[in-house]
Design an enzyme around this catalytic site. Sequence first.
Site, PDB file in Angstrom:
ATOM      1  N   TYR A   1       9.286 -51.834  -9.666  1.00 41.71           N
ATOM      2  CA  TYR A   1       9.980 -52.941 -10.335  1.00 41.71           C
ATOM      3  C   TYR A   1       8.991 -54.063 -10.563  1.00 41.71           C
ATOM      4  O   TYR A   1       8.193 -54.404  -9.684  1.00 41.71           O
ATOM      5  CB  TYR A   1      11.136 -53.459  -9.463  1.00 41.71           C
ATOM      6  CG  TYR A   1      11.834 -54.653 -10.076  1.00 41.71           C
ATOM      7  CD1 TYR A   1      12.954 -54.485 -10.883  1.00 41.71           C
ATOM      8  CD2 TYR A   1      11.361 -55.947  -9.867  1.00 41.71           C
ATOM      9  CE1 TYR A   1      13.583 -55.572 -11.478  1.00 41.71           C
ATOM     10  CE2 TYR A   1      11.983 -57.045 -10.460  1.00 41.71           C
ATOM     11  CZ  TYR A   1      13.086 -56.844 -11.252  1.00 41.71           C
ATOM     12  OH  TYR A   1      13.697 -57.923 -11.849  1.00 41.71           O
TER      13      TYR A   1
ATOM     14  N   GLU B   1      11.298 -58.286 -17.795  1.00 38.91           N
ATOM     15  CA  GLU B   1      11.567 -57.353 -16.704  1.00 38.91           C
ATOM     16  C   GLU B   1      11.166 -55.944 -17.107  1.00 38.91           C
ATOM     17  O   GLU B   1      11.620 -55.432 -18.127  1.00 38.91           O
ATOM     18  CB  GLU B   1      13.054 -57.390 -16.336  1.00 38.91           C
ATOM     19  CG  GLU B   1      13.380 -56.583 -15.088  1.00 38.91           C
ATOM     20  CD  GLU B   1      14.880 -56.559 -14.805  1.00 38.91           C
ATOM     21  OE1 GLU B   1      15.643 -56.085 -15.664  1.00 38.91           O
ATOM     22  OE2 GLU B   1      15.281 -57.004 -13.717  1.00 38.91           O
TER      23      GLU B   1
END
Length: 397
Positions: A119, A207
């Site tokens: 992530y 993101e």
Amino acid sequence: MNIHEYQAKALLRSYGAPVSDGRVVLRAEEAKTAAGEMDGPLWVVKAQIHAGGRGKGKFKEAGAGEEGGVRLAKSVEEAADEAKKMLGRTLVTKQTGPAGKQVNRVYIEDGAGISKEFYLALLVDRGSSRVSFVASTEGGMDIEEVAESTPEKILSFSVDPATGYQAFHGRRIAFMLGLEGAQIKQCVGLMGTLYKMFLEKDMEMLEINPLILSDKGDLKCLDAKMGFDSNAVYRHRDISELRDVTEEDPKELEASKYDLNYIALDGEIGCMVNGAGLAMATMDIIKLYGAEPANFLDVGGGATKEKVTEAFKIITSDPQVKGILVNIFGGIMRCDVIAEGVVAAVKEVGLKVPLVVRLEGTKVEEGKAIINNSDVDVIAADDLKDGAEKIVKAVKG
Ligand code: ADP
Ligand code: MG
């Protein structure tokens, strides 16, 4: 302002960040040709909506197939078939709300061999007024869940704007992710690219979930979510062109045309308020009395009669609205202007739900007179508490 994954990936590509080859498809007939332009042996068909969690999402309609909005295909035909099943159907994910979002575009992408999923995010940290990196070894998952259950697996730090991005920032992330050898150098380069892009394009959020380590040992951005500062979009023509208004709430879109600060919410009480602080307080007190606000709406300090009329129309166009609370403290805003707007709007669109009006401040007597002399069916309130109590009672009985 948000953009689609395929648009975000084109931007990443233009900065030299590693992404897979892919084609966006708007009509099912184009899918086979698009898939045929990639070599395979694996294709991934991805629903393009402004919401995450597509992989674990579910379609509302029958005929969309079983799996979610990210599907693997082993041939061109299979990829085209999956694209066809998704287009025009409604995908519900954790982020769309129960109504879901219609899939008007799919992205057909080269399938990647994945050895690890990470992530990664960049965002504006309001606390430190800096750009922050967030990285985790737990990629492809809900980061909120990781933050809750295993916060030690998340690395987060901000970058001092005076020095800007430095190689040690990238190395910190690389070591945390357990990268080795040439991957570390690649990570340092990629993080620098993302930071540069974030600043140059006035992003609010970037993101990459997942950022992967491929089976060949390279880093790659497999998903991309980008949000831009709406107040800065005017200076990026290339970005403003990527706006997809079909992804936006039609009521919010209408409000933006009239320069109204409007956010649609899930409750049953429509609010028309002046000033963001008073609007927040109004929402709070509605909740305190046991109901939920249907929207946040700040008509602003210098609202005209036309603006108030439009605001009222937007509120009444929401079928969830079971009652309306107008709460105005006239400082710069004049109560008579609000009253005229409310009366004009009611005449134009009619009033099918209870309306409570609380006016106070500049020209309050004139405002009250306008409402009293009209035949609009208003419940008058003296103050904020009284207004909230009355509208909740009128709606809930
Ligand atoms: P979302 O976050 O909306 O569910 P993602 O793009 O993150 O969508 O896709 C979900 C998962 O699907 C990823 O975590 C990854 O495992 C897999 N995936 C996505 N794109 C590809 C690709 N091009 N090749 C192989 N697997 C992919
Ligand atoms: Mg993702």
